[in-house]
Every structure is written in C-alpha cells, then in structure tokens.
Design a protein around this motif. Structure first.
Motif, PDB file in Angstrom:
ATOM      1  N   VAL A 185     -54.912 172.533  36.423  1.00 31.36           N
ATOM      2  CA  VAL A 185     -54.674 171.206  35.858  1.00 31.36           C
ATOM      3  C   VAL A 185     -55.571 170.983  34.647  1.00 31.36           C
ATOM      4  O   VAL A 185     -55.128 170.471  33.610  1.00 31.36           O
ATOM      5  N   TRP A 186     -56.828 171.387  34.743  1.00 31.42           N
ATOM      6  CA  TRP A 186     -57.751 171.171  33.628  1.00 31.42           C
ATOM      7  C   TRP A 186     -57.324 171.949  32.388  1.00 31.42           C
ATOM      8  O   TRP A 186     -57.420 171.450  31.271  1.00 31.42           O
ATOM      9  N   ARG A 187     -56.835 173.169  32.571  1.00 34.92           N
ATOM     10  CA  ARG A 187     -56.373 173.941  31.411  1.00 34.92           C
ATOM     11  C   ARG A 187     -55.224 173.223  30.705  1.00 34.92           C
ATOM     12  O   ARG A 187     -55.164 173.192  29.474  1.00 34.92           O
ATOM     13  N   GLY A 188     -54.318 172.648  31.467  1.00 36.54           N
ATOM     14  CA  GLY A 188     -53.228 171.905  30.852  1.00 36.54           C
ATOM     15  C   GLY A 188     -53.713 170.653  30.149  1.00 36.54           C
ATOM     16  O   GLY A 188     -53.232 170.307  29.060  1.00 36.54           O
ATOM     17  N   ILE A 189     -54.681 169.975  30.755  1.00 40.13           N
ATOM     18  CA  ILE A 189     -55.244 168.764  30.146  1.00 40.13           C
ATOM     19  C   ILE A 189     -55.928 169.106  28.819  1.00 40.13           C
ATOM     20  O   ILE A 189     -55.758 168.407  27.813  1.00 40.13           O
ATOM     21  N   GLN A 190     -56.708 170.188  28.812  1.00 41.07           N
ATOM     22  CA  GLN A 190     -57.417 170.564  27.580  1.00 41.07           C
ATOM     23  C   GLN A 190     -56.451 170.804  26.427  1.00 41.07           C
ATOM     24  O   GLN A 190     -56.730 170.451  25.279  1.00 41.07           O
ATOM     25  N   ALA A 191     -55.289 171.386  26.733  1.00 40.24           N
ATOM     26  CA  ALA A 191     -54.315 171.683  25.684  1.00 40.24           C
ATOM     27  C   ALA A 191     -53.737 170.413  25.059  1.00 40.24           C
ATOM     28  O   ALA A 191     -53.324 170.430  23.903  1.00 40.24           O
ATOM     29  N   GLU A 192     -53.727 169.314  25.814  1.00 39.63           N
ATOM     30  CA  GLU A 192     -53.137 168.071  25.329  1.00 39.63           C
ATOM     31  C   GLU A 192     -54.178 167.058  24.861  1.00 39.63           C
ATOM     32  O   GLU A 192     -53.834 166.072  24.211  1.00 39.63           O
ATOM     33  N   LEU A 193     -55.434 167.308  25.192  1.00 36.81           N
ATOM     34  CA  LEU A 193     -56.454 166.277  25.021  1.00 36.81           C
ATOM     35  C   LEU A 193     -56.768 165.978  23.565  1.00 36.81           C
ATOM     36  O   LEU A 193     -57.047 164.832  23.194  1.00 36.81           O
ATOM     37  N   SER A 194     -56.713 166.981  22.710  1.00 34.27           N
ATOM     38  CA  SER A 194     -57.106 166.775  21.322  1.00 34.27           C
ATOM     39  C   SER A 194     -56.206 165.747  20.635  1.00 34.27           C
ATOM     40  O   SER A 194     -56.690 164.799  20.003  1.00 34.27           O
ATOM     41  N   GLY A 195     -54.890 165.918  20.753  1.00 34.73           N
ATOM     42  CA  GLY A 195     -53.967 164.961  20.146  1.00 34.73           C
ATOM     43  C   GLY A 195     -54.068 163.590  20.759  1.00 34.73           C
ATOM     44  O   GLY A 195     -53.946 162.566  20.068  1.00 34.73           O
ATOM     45  N   PHE A 196     -54.318 163.558  22.053  1.00 38.83           N
ATOM     46  CA  PHE A 196     -54.452 162.268  22.729  1.00 38.83           C
ATOM     47  C   PHE A 196     -55.698 161.541  22.252  1.00 38.83           C
ATOM     48  O   PHE A 196     -55.674 160.334  22.015  1.00 38.83           O
ATOM     49  N   ARG A 197     -56.798 162.275  22.087  1.00 40.15           N
ATOM     50  CA  ARG A 197     -58.043 161.672  21.619  1.00 40.15           C
ATOM     51  C   ARG A 197     -57.888 161.079  20.225  1.00 40.15           C
ATOM     52  O   ARG A 197     -58.482 160.046  19.908  1.00 40.15           O
ATOM     53  N   ALA A 198     -57.096 161.743  19.394  1.00 39.86           N
ATOM     54  CA  ALA A 198     -56.887 161.234  18.034  1.00 39.86           C
ATOM     55  C   ALA A 198     -56.240 159.851  18.086  1.00 39.86           C
ATOM     56  O   ALA A 198     -56.616 158.944  17.328  1.00 39.86           O
ATOM     57  N   SER A 199     -55.283 159.673  18.989  1.00 44.68           N
ATOM     58  CA  SER A 199     -54.636 158.368  19.140  1.00 44.68           C
ATOM     59  C   SER A 199     -55.616 157.339  19.698  1.00 44.68           C
ATOM     60  O   SER A 199     -55.629 156.179  19.282  1.00 44.68           O
ATOM     61  N   VAL A 200     -56.464 157.761  20.637  1.00 46.65           N
ATOM     62  CA  VAL A 200     -57.478 156.872  21.216  1.00 46.65           C
ATOM     63  C   VAL A 200     -58.406 156.350  20.130  1.00 46.65           C
ATOM     64  O   VAL A 200     -58.691 155.149  20.038  1.00 46.65           O
ATOM     65  N   SER A 201     -58.883 157.242  19.284  1.00 49.94           N
ATOM     66  CA  SER A 201     -59.803 156.841  18.222  1.00 49.94           C
ATOM     67  C   SER A 201     -59.115 155.955  17.192  1.00 49.94           C
ATOM     68  O   SER A 201     -59.677 154.951  16.735  1.00 49.94           O
ATOM     69  N   GLN A 202     -57.899 156.324  16.814  1.00 49.89           N
ATOM     70  CA  GLN A 202     -57.173 155.563  15.805  1.00 49.89           C
ATOM     71  C   GLN A 202     -56.937 154.122  16.247  1.00 49.89           C
ATOM     72  O   GLN A 202     -56.982 153.200  15.431  1.00 49.89           O
ATOM     73  N   LYS A 203     -56.716 153.921  17.525  1.00 48.22           N
ATOM     74  CA  LYS A 203     -56.400 152.585  18.024  1.00 48.22           C
ATOM     75  C   LYS A 203     -57.626 151.877  18.612  1.00 48.22           C
ATOM     76  O   LYS A 203     -57.481 150.892  19.329  1.00 48.22           O
ATOM     77  N   ARG A 204     -58.805 152.393  18.307  1.00 49.55           N
ATOM     78  CA  ARG A 204     -60.058 151.768  18.755  1.00 49.55           C
ATOM     79  C   ARG A 204     -60.103 151.614  20.269  1.00 49.55           C
ATOM     80  O   ARG A 204     -60.669 150.667  20.800  1.00 49.55           O
ATOM     81  N   ALA A 205     -59.468 152.557  20.949  1.00 52.40           N
ATOM     82  CA  ALA A 205     -59.496 152.564  22.407  1.00 52.40           C
ATOM     83  C   ALA A 205     -60.690 153.395  22.885  1.00 52.40           C
ATOM     84  O   ALA A 205     -61.434 153.971  22.072  1.00 52.40           O
ATOM     85  N   HIS A 206     -60.890 153.459  24.188  1.00 56.83           N
ATOM     86  CA  HIS A 206     -61.982 154.244  24.753  1.00 56.83           C
ATOM     87  C   HIS A 206     -61.454 155.030  25.947  1.00 56.83           C
ATOM     88  O   HIS A 206     -60.685 154.508  26.752  1.00 56.83           O
ATOM     89  N   LEU A 207     -61.892 156.272  26.041  1.00 55.33           N
ATOM     90  CA  LEU A 207     -61.429 157.181  27.089  1.00 55.33           C
ATOM     91  C   LEU A 207     -62.627 157.810  27.786  1.00 55.33           C
ATOM     92  O   LEU A 207     -63.509 158.367  27.140  1.00 55.33           O
TER      93      LEU A 207
END
Length: 677
Positions: A150-172
């Motif tokens: 599960v973690w390997r799959g999450i790592q593959a998707e996390l970078s793009g998701f983080r970009a959206s988090v930062s752009q929208k001033r969200a926190h993860l």
C-alpha cells in the motif's frame, strides 16, 4: 496524549475533535428542516436524546484538555505550517494518530474541511485525487496499519497530490506505516518527523494527573507514585493504554472516593483491572462448571447495569439459544437469584441493578467468552438478536447492549455477525427499538478502524441492491446522512444517490441526499458532475429530478467562506449545461418550467455571476428548436406574470431570445462549414 478513537473529523469550518468514542463536526445543513420523530436522523440519538454531531462538542473539549505534546511536536508543526505536508513516524503506542489530529487542529487555517483519506480507495472513489482537495482543507492519511505494498502505491501518487495540497493552502498529515521511515524517497525524507515519548514517566504521570483534575479529583493525590503504578508504567505501555488506565483511576475514584480508600488503593484496583481481569475470569470459570451459572455470568456482563429480572431472563434465553435442556428441578428448590449472582461475583444495588464487584470485570467476561468459545458466536448473535425484547430494559440498557456486541464483533473482526443483526433488527419494522438498534450497531461498525471499510462496502452493496426492507432502507439513510459524512462524505453521497435511485415508494433518501449535498459546496459540485454523466447503473428519471432540486440559484451563487461561488467555476457551468440538456431531452415543459423561472429571477436579481444563468440555459437548448420556443415562452410569461413588470424582466426575455437566436445561427454556421466539401 490520549486513547484515541478510530474516527476522523469532517466539517465545513468547524473545529477538529477527537477523544474516546467517535469524532464529529457539526456542519451547515442547507436549507434546513425540522427533525421530527420519523426523521431517520433520530435513530442515532443517544439515550439522552443527543444527535451524534451534538455529542462532538463534548468530545472536542475532552481532547483539548487531555492531549499532551510528545517530543517532535514542535518540529512537525513548523514543517506542516511551512510546507503544508508532514510525514509522522514513531513507534506504535507513541500517539502518532492523536498527534496528527492535533497538528491539523492547531495549524492556522481559513475555512476548509477536515477529511480522512482512504489508503486503499473506496467504491467509486480514487485513493488520492488532487481534484478533491478543497481550499484550506485539513487532510489525514493514516497508514499506521498499512503494509509495504500500500505504501509503495501511495508514494507513487503522493507527489501530485501534495502539489494540489500546497496550491490550495491545505494541510496534509501522513501517519507512516511501520519500518518505512528510514527508506523514504529523497523528496519525502525531508518531510519526515519522528515523535517519541520522553524518558522516564513524566509524560505518563502528566496524562494521569490531567485526567484526574478534569474528573474533579485533586491531582495532588498523585504526587507520590505507588509501587503498583510505578511497576506498570516502567514497562512503557502504549500511551492509549496509559490513558485507559487514567480513565480506570477516575472510575474507581468515583466508585469508592476518599476517604474510603486512598490513591494507592485506586491504583491497585485500576492496574488490576488493566492487567489481571481476564486471568481472574478464567479462574472464576474453573469453579463454574454448570451451564446455568455460566449463562448468568455472560448475561450479567452483557447487561451490566440492567435490572436483575432482565439479567435472569436473558440467562434463560441464552440456555435455550445454545440448546441446553430445561432444568427439571422444582422452582422452589432452586437457588435464589441473589445467591446465584454472588457466586459469579456480582450483586444488586438498592434499585436491583446488577453490577460486578470488581472494576471492569464485565468487560473481561465478554472478552473471555468471545475469545475462548468461537463456536458459541453464532448462538450468541442469535441470543443478542432477541435480547432487545427483554422485559424491564431501558433505552440506555439497549444502547449499551448494542455497543457491547459491536465491540466484540469489531475486536474479533466478525463483520458478518454485525451485518446479520443489522438485517434482522431492521427487517422486522421501520419503527421501534429494533430499527434504532440496527442503526446504532451499524454506526459502531463504521466508526471502527477494523471494520469501517467492510461496513462501507456492505452499505454500498445494500444501496445498489434491488430488495431492501423499509427498515433497512431507513437505517442506511440514517447512517449515510449522520455518520458516514463525518469521515467519508463522498462515499456517503454515492450511497444516498443509489438509494434515491431505487426508492419506491417514498422520498426519504432523495431528501437526505439533497440536504447533504446542499450543505456542502464540494458535495454539491461533485453531485452536479455525477448528474451530468448519466450512468446505466442509475435511474435517469431520478437523476433529472435531483438535478432540478440541486440547480438552486442561491446555492450556486453563495460563496460562503470561499473566494468564488460555484457558478463562477467553468467546470460547474459545463455540468449545469449538461444537466439542463438532460432535462430538456427527457422531461415535459411543466416539470422544468418552475426551476427555469427561478433562474430567470436569479438573473434579474443581481446575484453574483447572474448573467451565466441565461448563458447556460440557452447553451443547453441549442439542439431542439421546440425547447428553445418553450424556454422563450416561459421567460415571456414569467415577465408578464409579475404584478409590476419592469424593464429588467421584459429585457431578460428579449435577451434570452437574442441569445437563443445567436447560438442557433452559430450552430447552423458550424454545421454548414462541417458539411462543406
């Protein structure tokens, strides 16, 4: 640090909340309607009449009072505030999940919503979808129980998701799985913070003293640490167990306060309850060789705090459920109930309520029977299923019985036992104790970390099935409106949508869906997207009716705490156009005329982005000249029907006609150009 529950918080702008039990946030219900006795939400009120989200306020106070920062908290906070993402690591029992919640609670934010992300996705939901991140959201991804795959799959998707988090001033905040912290990709290693407990017992004693203080006990009684407590704490138990011990201390203090007993006595009883109860139960059972004695023991444990007559009848029913032959002994020759209770270390108080002599003995009895007699579990489920009808039970007794059974199902991961009773209780009636118990049981399953996913999956199966009893349908509507949105709002919306599409007769699911969606602009946006994309798995007639309700001009133009209203978004305009196009294709004039008139009103009232209403309507009707004529006739009649028609209303009808003609000519020109050689 505290003993944390397996639930997360969801709300529009409210504060995060956790503590023992479930966690909830109250969010705005639009447009709002009174809750009557037949409203499905009332099924989940507790015995004091409080709804789940009302209970949340008490739990919020609890967390804020009892949480103590671990080592590494300040660094994690600084990283989350500056980079919008932090990866929490630490040994199991260090309070990682509780720390994640408090970080999201403490970091400065402007609006946003608290959401738990699903590590393995869900029906009709992506795992990490950047498009689902809202402005200033507070997001938790708890991977503390995830495996390496599960973690390997999450790592593959996390970078793009983080970009959206930062752009929208969200926190993860991501709680890392065990043993991956030192093997992170380089981009994630800088975001990792390990939290830990300080050496010694200072943190543990702070937890206990704070808990005592807020329970109304003078914390100075704990200045001297008894050997019993010291021996327990020196083993470094997980912080959730330390918090559990503090809770036991408070219970013992309330049960036998000073000067009857000293703090040393409280500690001895609490440590005994935390470490030795199940061996004591096993020892007691060695001397209880007869089935009637054991049946009374388990009945007293499941109905701890109920009337003695109810406990006695429950034990008789349990013997019947396991096929034990009836006792042929004369009634006059049998031992009295008080004597039999004494043999199992229980007694009755002045109100004839049954309680065990020792703290948490009832819990240990339940654990023992479920752990050591797996072959009994089907019979126990049958027995519990009929126990709601026991004479003398109060609503609070039934609620506790349901909670205790749910705890055993969750602890032993017996999801089918839980689902079986939900169907049985809800299948008998759509009113009364049975349906209330079914809703409460399903709520406990949804709130549990072990069975939550299985419960969501089963609700999806029920919601997409063809045959549901009225009672089960009402239970599903209740939990989808009141429980699931707390942690998984999109999943709740999807299930209510399926229920609404299969709703015959009645409209409870549709009304619940509209209330949920109009109370949350993100769900509103998501639902408009779903309705713009018809599916063979859903009912087209229902979808069109839902669209007409959700195309409410006020909801589309109210920005709330957002920078722009939904109507300002290009995607929303496209979905509204497709929605109206589906309406025009499939429904007669009389069914959509009133909603179109409300759009005319909005275009005339100076609402934000009001000019888009006419653009969307005219774009939706370009395919059908007949619809164009009826739409213009509607605008003309709407303008004339006003008692004081002004130039704005007449001008709107003229503007609509002009827009229709312009789009018709443009469409014709495009078609001619496409057909040219």
């Amino acid at each position: 640090m505290n003993d944390v529950p397996p639930a997360w918080v969801h709300g529009v702008t409210g504060s995060v909340h956790s503590g023992t039990g479930s966690q909830y946030n109250i969010y705005h219900q639009y447009p709002g309607r009174p809750v009557g006795p037949d409203d499905p939400r009332t099924l989940l009120n507790n015995s004091e009449g409080k709804a789940p989200r009302a209970v949340a306020e008490d739990e919020l106070i609890w967390l804020r009072r009892h949480f103590i920062h671990p080592r590494g908290y300040d660094r994690a906070y600084e990283l989350l505030e500056r980079r919008h993402t932090v990866l929490l690591d630490g040994h199991p029992g260090s309070g990682r999940t509780a720390t994640a919640w408090m970080l999201l609670r403490d970091v400065p934010r402007a609006g946003g919503k608290f959401l738990e992300l699903l590590p393995d996705g869900d029906e009709e939901e992506r795992r990490l979808d950047p498009d689902r991140v809202g402005e200033a959201d507070q997001l938790l991804l708890d991977l503390s129980d995830a495996d390496q795959q599960v973690w390997r799959g999450i790592q593959a998707e996390l970078s793009g998701f983080r970009a959206s988090v930062s752009q929208k001033r969200a926190h993860l905040v991501v709680v890392l799985p065990p043993q991956v912290g030192h093997h992170l990709h380089q981009e994630y290693a800088a975001l990792r913070v390990e939290i830990s407990r300080p050496p010694g017992m200072r943190l543990e004693l702070d937890i206990i003293r704070r808990r005592l203080r807020y329970a109304g006990v003078d914390p100075t009684v704990a200045e001297s640490v008894p050997d019993t407590l010291r021996d327990y704490l020196v083993q470094r138990p997980p912080l959730r167990e330390v918090a559990g011990l503090a809770r036991l201390l408070c219970e013992e203090a309330a049960r036998l306060p000073t000067p009857a007993r000293s703090f040393d006595d409280w500690c001895a009883a609490a440590v005994d309850a935390a470490t030795r109860r199940e061996p004591q139960v096993a020892e007691l059972l060695e001397g209880l060789s007869q089935a009637p004695e054991r049946a009374l023991l388990l009945s007293a444990a499941m109905l701890h705090g109920a009337r003695a007559d109810s406990v006695h009848k429950a034990s008789v029913d349990l013997l019947a459920a396991v096929g034990h032959p009836e006792d042929a002994t004369s009634l006059l020759e049998r031992r009295g109930l008080d004597e039999r209770l004494q043999a199992i270390k229980a007694a009755t108080d002045t109100r004839r309520l049954v309680r065990f002599d020792q703290l948490r003995f009832d819990e240990a009895v339940r654990h023992h029977f479920w752990d050591n007699h797996p072959d009994l579990r089907p019979s126990l489920r049958t027995w519990i299923g009929g126990a709601l009808a026991l004479p003398g039970l109060t609503d609070a007794d039934r609620d506790r019985l349901v909670q205790r059974f749910a705890e055993q199902c969750c602890r032993t991961r017996r999801a089918e036992d839980l689902f079986g009773l939900v169907e049985r209780w809800a299948g008998t009636s759509d009113r009364g104790p049975g349906i209330r118990a079914a809703a409460q049981l399903l709520k406990h399953g949804l709130d549990n970390a072990e069975l939550g996913r299985a419960c969501r999956s089963r609700i999806y199966t029920w919601a997409t099935g063809q045959r549901l009893s009225r009672g089960l349908r009402r239970v599903l509507i209740s939990v989808c409106l009141e429980v699931m949105p707390v942690r998984h709002p999109y999943a709740a919306m999807v299930r209510l949508h399926h229920l609404a599409a299969r709703e015959t007769p009645g409209d409870e699911a549709r009304r619940a869906l509209v209330e949920l969606v109009l109370g949350d602009h993100r769900l509103h946006r998501r639902m408009l997207e779903r309705l713009a994309s018809p599916s063979s798995q859903r009912d087209a007639v229902t979808d069109v009716s839902l669209f007409l309700e959700l195309a409410d001009p006020r909801a589309l133009t109210e920005a709330g705490l957002r920078a722009f209203p939904l109507l300002a978004e290009a995607h929303v305009g496209h979905w509204l156009t497709e929605g109206w196009r589906n309406v025009f294709r499939s429904r007669p004039w009389g069914e959509w005329r009133s909603r179109a008139e409300s759009w005319f009103d909005a275009a005339c009232d100076g609402l934000p982005y009001g000019h888009r209403f006419l653009d969307i309507l005219t774009a939706a009707c370009t395919e059908d000249v007949g619809v164009q004529a009826r739409l213009h006739a509607s605008a003309r009649d709407w303008a004339r029907a006003h008692p004081h028609p002004g130039p704005e209303r007449a001008g709107l009808a003229a503007a609509l006609l002009k827009s229709i003609m312009t789009k018709r000519n443009l469409r014709s020109a495009v078609q001619q150009e496409a057909a040219a050689p």
